[in-house]
Design an enzyme around this catalytic site. Structure first.
Site, PDB file in Angstrom:
ATOM      1  N   CYS A  50      49.414 -52.466  17.247  1.00 29.67           N
ATOM      2  CA  CYS A  50      49.869 -51.601  18.479  1.00 29.67           C
ATOM      3  C   CYS A  50      50.807 -52.465  19.413  1.00 29.67           C
ATOM      4  O   CYS A  50      51.329 -51.873  20.464  1.00 29.67           O
ATOM      5  CB  CYS A  50      48.747 -51.277  19.158  1.00 29.67           C
ATOM      6  SG  CYS A  50      47.756 -52.517  19.797  1.00 29.67           S
ATOM      7  N   PHE A  86      71.171 -44.932  46.531  1.00 32.44           N
ATOM      8  CA  PHE A  86      70.964 -43.396  46.878  1.00 32.44           C
ATOM      9  C   PHE A  86      71.002 -43.140  48.101  1.00 32.44           C
ATOM     10  O   PHE A  86      70.470 -41.876  48.305  1.00 32.44           O
ATOM     11  CB  PHE A  86      69.714 -43.303  45.993  1.00 32.44           C
ATOM     12  CG  PHE A  86      69.677 -43.426  44.504  1.00 32.44           C
ATOM     13  CD1 PHE A  86      70.345 -42.647  43.755  1.00 32.44           C
ATOM     14  CD2 PHE A  86      69.014 -44.641  44.074  1.00 32.44           C
ATOM     15  CE1 PHE A  86      70.430 -42.777  42.191  1.00 32.44           C
ATOM     16  CE2 PHE A  86      69.018 -44.789  42.684  1.00 32.44           C
ATOM     17  CZ  PHE A  86      69.656 -43.911  41.606  1.00 32.44           C
ATOM     18  N   GLY A  87      71.246 -43.887  49.147  1.00 30.69           N
ATOM     19  CA  GLY A  87      71.188 -43.458  50.423  1.00 30.69           C
ATOM     20  C   GLY A  87      70.243 -44.466  51.050  1.00 30.69           C
ATOM     21  O   GLY A  87      69.942 -45.519  50.636  1.00 30.69           O
ATOM     22  N   ASP A  98      69.139 -52.817  35.112  1.00 31.56           N
ATOM     23  CA  ASP A  98      69.764 -53.318  36.294  1.00 31.56           C
ATOM     24  C   ASP A  98      69.240 -54.582  36.958  1.00 31.56           C
ATOM     25  O   ASP A  98      69.024 -54.326  38.208  1.00 31.56           O
ATOM     26  CB  ASP A  98      69.950 -51.998  37.372  1.00 31.56           C
ATOM     27  CG  ASP A  98      71.211 -52.203  38.263  1.00 31.56           C
ATOM     28  OD1 ASP A  98      71.878 -53.525  38.315  1.00 31.56           O
ATOM     29  OD2 ASP A  98      71.357 -51.723  39.198  1.00 31.56           O
TER      30      ASP A  98
HETATM   31  P1  ADP Z   1      69.307 -48.604  45.869  1.00 26.44           P
HETATM   32  O1  ADP Z   1      68.199 -49.236  45.112  1.00 26.44           O
HETATM   33  O2  ADP Z   1      69.058 -46.979  46.289  1.00 26.44           O
HETATM   34  O3  ADP Z   1      70.444 -48.821  46.011  1.00 26.44           O
HETATM   35  P2  ADP Z   1      67.915 -50.487  47.276  1.00 26.44           P
HETATM   36  O4  ADP Z   1      66.337 -50.444  46.730  1.00 26.44           O
HETATM   37  O5  ADP Z   1      68.662 -51.463  47.231  1.00 26.44           O
HETATM   38  O6  ADP Z   1      68.515 -49.071  47.503  1.00 26.44           O
HETATM   39  O7  ADP Z   1      67.470 -50.515  49.045  1.00 26.44           O
HETATM   40  C1  ADP Z   1      68.202 -50.785  50.237  1.00 26.44           C
HETATM   41  C2  ADP Z   1      67.344 -51.920  50.946  1.00 26.44           C
HETATM   42  O8  ADP Z   1      66.385 -51.340  51.477  1.00 26.44           O
HETATM   43  C3  ADP Z   1      67.221 -53.121  50.072  1.00 26.44           C
HETATM   44  O9  ADP Z   1      68.230 -54.110  50.362  1.00 26.44           O
HETATM   45  C4  ADP Z   1      66.065 -53.662  50.753  1.00 26.44           C
HETATM   46  O10 ADP Z   1      66.319 -54.396  51.728  1.00 26.44           O
HETATM   47  C5  ADP Z   1      65.376 -52.208  51.403  1.00 26.44           C
HETATM   48  N1  ADP Z   1      64.206 -51.945  50.606  1.00 26.44           N
HETATM   49  C6  ADP Z   1      64.294 -51.153  49.504  1.00 26.44           C
HETATM   50  N2  ADP Z   1      62.859 -50.754  49.130  1.00 26.44           N
HETATM   51  C7  ADP Z   1      62.218 -51.575  49.704  1.00 26.44           C
HETATM   52  C8  ADP Z   1      60.783 -51.765  50.005  1.00 26.44           C
HETATM   53  N3  ADP Z   1      59.939 -51.142  48.709  1.00 26.44           N
HETATM   54  N4  ADP Z   1      60.376 -52.664  50.798  1.00 26.44           N
HETATM   55  C9  ADP Z   1      60.916 -53.383  51.571  1.00 26.44           C
HETATM   56  N5  ADP Z   1      62.362 -53.023  51.820  1.00 26.44           N
HETATM   57  C10 ADP Z   1      62.908 -52.144  50.869  1.00 26.44           C
END
Ligand code: ADP
Ligand code: MG
Length: 638
Positions: free
Chosen positions: A144, A392-393, A500
């Site tokens: 598995c 994504f914002g 990624d």
């Molecule tokens: P996307 O994946 O939409 O491009 P990110 O994941 O890079 O966005 O998020 C942008 C920023 O927000 C990151 O660089 C980080 O500093 C912060 N961030 C995102 N997710 C978290 C999380 N789960 N905890 C703390 N900081 C976060």
């Protein structure tokens, strides 16, 4: 008879030919020669080999691998391995991980050209007519789990150590995999069963109405295993409800109930914790490495000539299966050993004076916010501050139900293929590993939709490398890489491709643990600049030739990206190929050009990176192999 290559007394499990035949375990002298593994009766007193009890021809072997030990395995059975041949599995228990490694290495080398090598195997035992890993009841049932080493010799770390094979390797499993992920398998962790009594390691306040409250150190009865992440359970007052499986451990497991046992904490985290507490004689006991079954005592002393320092002592086991730190003082179990050293230094830098524990601080994240909850009511979210802006914002930090820390990605309209993502989110919710950022759920009934995940207070790894790490120790850098390989090894076992992986897609927890995030998300990006390998946002610098040229993603393209991530770690966050533009990178990388050795990376570390950048995808290691290689390097640093 040809000369023996290795000889060792092992415990052998009887081969349970019938479903009902009882199991037994006997000591046998195993002798490995060029063409056989033979085992003999053994006369302990005379130290001599007696009658031949059985043997397996090397050419008939189909697989040689470790086995995950039984739950509550006695000390002499925590390092099992299996030799699979026509008659099924032969289970052998080594005295130590080192001996097991040595035998596995030799055996794998000897069988590497065998005709019938398997591509999948069973990581757990065949017992009472059933494979414990996948519950299949046919002994011949196909394995598995994909065999990470493909039965070959573990890939050498150094360049040029590639084996010359007489026949081509079997096809890489990735090439046959569908691009959609398969349903997840249970995570690598102790197995539970219905009717089992467990102890809560952490408090758990119900997040959904059907959940049951957990109180640390209290016992609960498992009524139903709903899935790998949630159980239905009953407390001692008769209340029933759902509990997160990673908050409990099997009762009688021994160490979990002791305050000094800090299970999932690594060496540099232990040092941080002990230094922060700053108590002379502060100590804790931790796992020496994940899944090794060994333990280490970490002690802090202020009285050393070098100033305040941490020392780490492995708990050893002698021939009578007794535990010791100092050879003269042996004990039948670890609590007795700790108790002794709480009163006597007996060779340690200090007696173990103060229990230091991280237990109450960091309860692990749960898979979702309550059993079966994946659609979250946005009215239960409070937004506290903006964390950053991504593909994504906006991403915000907030609370769920006013209590639980969460990160909320507010998906900019038009930036994501939402319906596909929402479908996929159900699969992602089930992925749970301590080195992956947990997806808690989604708010999809309004626009913009939200993705709610675990919050990590130290933010993005890339920024952390650039801004927070001034003089990192070799252990710290390597532990970071190891965290990533652990999380990725889990994704690999679930046949889930990240696509990624890079330092910008890893986050750092309050205690320095690294967790991988955004796995699989790039498939839902709606942005031509990101989507096409010639677009300006495509992660060209993290991509292997087969992705740049044919968009062929696999766990092996994740491995390449991991090599680049390691390079980012060892350069404290430099931009890979900083002087080249994307077109130049595609040209140069596909003709053999590679990143240079960072100053902080020694030859061994660099050859690990270079190995991830093998031109041919199937020559790159697997994440599981990388976990082992990095653990070996860490062991040598200790
Ligand atoms: P996307 O994946 O939409 O491009 P990110 O994941 O890079 O966005 O998020 C942008 C920023 O927000 C990151 O660089 C980080 O500093 C912060 N961030 C995102 N997710 C978290 C999380 N789960 N905890 C703390 N900081 C976060
Ligand atoms: Mg991201």
């Amino acid at each position: 008879m040809s000369d023996s290559i290795l000889e060792e007394v092992f415990i052998k499990r009887s081969q349970q030919k019938k479903k009902t035949s009882p199991l037994n375990f006997k000591e046998r002298l195993f002798v490995l020669t060029q063409d056989k593994v033979a085992y003999y009766d053994y006369d302990y007193d005379k130290g001599k080999r007696k009658g031949l009890k059985g043997s397996v021809d090397i050419e008939k072997i189909k697989c040689v691998e470790v086995v995950i030990p039984e739950d509550n395995a006695p000390a002499e059975r925590i390092f099992p391995f299996q030799i699979i041949y026509d008659e099924g599995p032969l289970y052998i228990f080594a005295k130590s991980d080192d001996v097991r490694k040595q035998w596995l290495h030799k055996l794998k080398h000897l069988v590497r050209f065998n005709k019938e090598l398997m591509q999948k195997y069973h990581p757990c035992f065949w017992e009472d007519g059933m494979w414990r890993c996948c519950q299949q009841e046919v002994k011949q049932a196909m394995g598995c789990r994909v065999l990470e080493t493909r039965n070959g010799v573990g890939k050498g770390l150094s360049k040029g150590s590639r084996r010359k094979s007489r026949k081509p390797l079997p096809p890489t499993p990735e090439e046959e995999k569908p691009t959609r992920p398969l349903p997840p398998q249970p995570p690598k962790q102790p197995k539970f069963s219905e009717g089992m009594t467990v102890i809560a390691e952490y408090d758990y306040a119900p997040m959904a109405p059907q959940d049951l409250e957990l109180r640390k150190d209290e016992e609960y009865l498992i009524l139903q295993i709903c899935d790998a992440n949630w159980f239905r359970a009953k407390d001692k007052y008769g209340n029933e409800g759902y509990i997160p499986s990673n908050y409990v451990v099997e009762a009688l497991n021994g160490l979990e109930k002791f305050e000094w046992y800090c299970k999932s904490i690594n060496r540099s985290q232990a040092e941080n914790l002990l230094k922060t507490e700053n108590k002379d004689g502060g100590f804790l006991v931790r796992d020496s490495g994940k899944y090794t079954g060994k333990y280490t005592v970490s002690v802090f002393t202020k009285a050393s000539p070098q100033g305040p320092t941490c020392r780490h002592y492995n708990i050893l086991i002698n021939h009578q299966n007794q535990f010791y730190l100092a050879e003269k003082h042996c004990f039948s179990n670890i609590p007795e050993l700790i108790n002794y050293h709480q009163h006597n230094a007996a060779g340690l830098v200090s007696r173990l004076k103060y229990v230091i524990s991280n237990r109450t601080q960091n309860a692990p994240s749960t898979a979702g916010l309550g059993y079966g909850v994946w659609e979250i009511d946005p009215r239960q979210l409070t937004f506290i501050k903006e964390l950053g802006n991504g593909q994504f914002g906006v991403v915000k930090y907030g609370k769920w139900q006013g209590r639980h820390d969460v990160a909320i990605k507010m998906i900019k309209e038009g930036s994501m293929s939402e319906d596909d993502f929402i479908e996929e989110a159900k699969v992602m919710m089930k992925l749970r590993h301590e080195n992956l950022v947990q997806l808690y759920g989604v708010c999809t009934k309004q626009r913009p939709i939200y993705i709610v995940t675990e919050f990590l207070s130290n933010g993005c790894l890339l920024t952390y490398l650039r801004e927070n790490l001034q003089h990192p120790s070799p252990v710290q850098l390597l532990e970071m890489c190891k965290d990533v390989t652990e999380g990725m090894s889990y994704l690999e076992s679930q046949q889930y491709i990240h696509r990624d992986l890079a330092a910008r897609n890893c986050l750092v927890d309050s205690n320095g643990t690294i967790k991988v995030t955004d796995f699989g998300l790039s498939r839902y990006v709606l942005d031509d600049e990101y989507f096409s390998s010639v677009g300006s946002k495509f992660p060209v610098r993290w991509s292997p030739p087969e992705v740049l040229l044919y968009c062929k993603f696999s766990s092996k393209s994740d491995i390449w990206a991991f090599g680049v991530l390691m390079w980012e770690v060892y350069t404290l966050g430099r931009m890979p190929y900083e002087r080249l533009n994307n077109t130049e990178i595609v040209d140069k990388v596909s003709t053999g050009y590679r990143l240079y050795r960072p100053q902080m990376a020694n030859d061994k570390i660099y050859s690990l990176m270079m190995n991830c950048w093998q031109e041919k995808a199937d020559e790159r290691p697997t994440f599981q192999e990388l976990v082992i290689s990095i653990q070996d390097l860490l062991d040598n640093l200790y």
